[in-house]
Design a protein around this motif. Structure first.
Motif, PDB file in Angstrom:
ATOM      1  N   CYS A 182     -64.266 -90.770   4.083  1.00  0.00           N
ATOM      2  CA  CYS A 182     -63.869 -91.989   3.645  1.00  0.00           C
ATOM      3  C   CYS A 182     -64.006 -92.045   2.154  1.00  0.00           C
ATOM      4  O   CYS A 182     -64.413 -91.586   1.643  1.00  0.00           O
ATOM      5  CB  CYS A 182     -64.984 -93.143   4.229  1.00  0.00           C
ATOM      6  SG  CYS A 182     -66.706 -92.678   3.771  1.00  0.00           S
ATOM      7  N   THR A 186     -66.446 -97.306   0.995  1.00  0.00           N
ATOM      8  CA  THR A 186     -66.177 -98.184   2.140  1.00  0.00           C
ATOM      9  C   THR A 186     -67.070 -98.789   2.887  1.00  0.00           C
ATOM     10  O   THR A 186     -68.131 -98.173   3.199  1.00  0.00           O
ATOM     11  CB  THR A 186     -65.501 -96.969   3.168  1.00  0.00           C
ATOM     12  OG1 THR A 186     -64.359 -96.315   2.635  1.00  0.00           O
ATOM     13  CG2 THR A 186     -64.867 -97.527   4.408  1.00  0.00           C
ATOM     14  N   ILE A 191     -66.324 -98.604   8.974  1.00  0.00           N
ATOM     15  CA  ILE A 191     -66.485 -97.206   9.542  1.00  0.00           C
ATOM     16  C   ILE A 191     -66.753 -97.341  11.051  1.00  0.00           C
ATOM     17  O   ILE A 191     -66.372 -96.567  11.730  1.00  0.00           O
ATOM     18  CB  ILE A 191     -67.732 -96.475   8.592  1.00  0.00           C
ATOM     19  CG1 ILE A 191     -67.187 -96.062   7.293  1.00  0.00           C
ATOM     20  CG2 ILE A 191     -68.054 -95.162   9.401  1.00  0.00           C
ATOM     21  CD1 ILE A 191     -68.262 -95.848   6.287  1.00  0.00           C
ATOM     22  N   ILE A 289     -60.077 -94.479   6.235  1.00  0.00           N
ATOM     23  CA  ILE A 289     -61.184 -93.872   6.837  1.00  0.00           C
ATOM     24  C   ILE A 289     -60.416 -92.893   8.106  1.00  0.00           C
ATOM     25  O   ILE A 289     -59.564 -93.212   8.832  1.00  0.00           O
ATOM     26  CB  ILE A 289     -62.048 -94.857   7.631  1.00  0.00           C
ATOM     27  CG1 ILE A 289     -62.504 -95.892   6.757  1.00  0.00           C
ATOM     28  CG2 ILE A 289     -63.098 -93.830   8.401  1.00  0.00           C
ATOM     29  CD1 ILE A 289     -63.048 -96.949   7.542  1.00  0.00           C
TER      30      ILE A 289
END
Length: 308
Positions: A182, A186, A191, A289
């Protein structure tokens, strides 16, 4: 004191000393034979260890007991002076009632003999992890699931570069590793959403996941750490050198190479975090991601022997 670090040798002292500032309220105890001049030692008084923390019975009722081991959210403190001891059996008897986690750099047999007369139950005993003095293996020895030793072993492995060894039956039945890459900053919720979506597309339940994994350059990524905590799944960080040296086949990314000087993150992390692994799902990207899924437990003939 929440974590005791115990060793009988100079090699073990050098291995454990850096952990004093990186595990919750950790103190280092070294045998009187240790002569490493880089470690300043004082005599240990076993009685004071009992006065240093609340009784073990109080620890059992502490709702933060397991979380402190699994998440490591407590502020890290400066490395204390090591304290000397003469007999590991006596030291263990004084530490077991007051510690939430014990990490030994010593032979498993020595640790087992020291623990044997003191063990009560998996619901009462603290987490115990054993490292070999070469720093190759971090073994979850006692109170793996209920006491948090499995997660402590993974955390110690992340800090030392050792391989975590977890033998709990419920963990052995889990075989999926989720590799994650990522961008910096983030948020955890994105996630988590990417992980859940990838698993759903692959027809895999979250309960089948044993580990999340990423590269060690992401070890301080707040979103990753929060995602692991929220999902209740340990995260393993793979050394950058191991990724670069791996002979396993995975997709390379010029973007990742430019940003973090690695050929990739999600795919090699998924493969290298386990043993005898094979891809279930190659890298997928969700708004910056990357997620890859691997399953471990295949025979060597079905996976690649070199580089795990």
């Amino acid at each position: 004191m929440k974590t005791a670090l115990v060793t009988l040798s100079d090699e073990g002292a050098r291995l454990l000393a850096p952990l004093t500032g990186r595990l919750p309220e950790a103190r280092l105890f070294v045998h009187e034979s240790v002569r490493d001049e880089s470690i300043r030692c004082e005599p240990v008084l076993h009685e004071t260890a009992r006065q240093d923390s609340a009784p073990h019975e109080a620890n059992r009722s502490d709702p933060d007991r397991r979380d402190s081991i699994r998440s490591g959210t407590e502020s890290e403190q400066e490395a204390p002076t090591a304290e000397r001891f003469t007999k590991i059996v006596e030291l263990t008897a004084s530490l077991l009632p007051v510690c939430r986690g014990l990490v030994y750099a010593a032979p498993c047999g020595v640790v087992i003999r020291a623990l044997a007369p003191l063990i009560k139950s998996k619901f009462e005993d603290p987490a115990v992890v054993v490292l070999d003095v070469g720093g190759r293996w971090a073994v979850s020895l006692l109170s793996g699931h209920e006491g948090g030793a499995n997660d402590l072993a993974i955390r110690v492995a992340n800090l030392t570069g050792a391989e975590p060894v977890v033998t709990t039956t419920t963990e052995a039945l889990k075989s999926v590793i989720v590799g994650i890459g990522c961008r910096r900053g983030t948020p955890a919720e994105r996630i988590i959403a990417a992980v859940r979506e990838t698993l759903a597309e692959a027809g895999i339940a979250l309960e089948e996941v044993r580990l999340l994994a990423s590269a060690d350059v992401k070890a301080d990524e707040a979103g990753l750490l929060e995602a692991a905590e929220t999902l209740g799944i340990p995260i393993r960080f793979i050394a950058a050198e191991e990724i670069r040296a791996s002979l396993r086949e995975f997709s390379h990314s010029d973007f990742v190479a430019k940003k973090v000087n690695l050929p990739a993150v999600a795919e090699p992390a998924a493969l290298l975090a386990g043993r005898r692994t094979r891809f279930i799902c190659r890298k997928k990207t969700y708004n910056g991601i990357t997620i890859a899924l691997a399953r471990e437990g295949f025979s060597w003939s079905e996976s690649v022997p070199a580089g795990r």
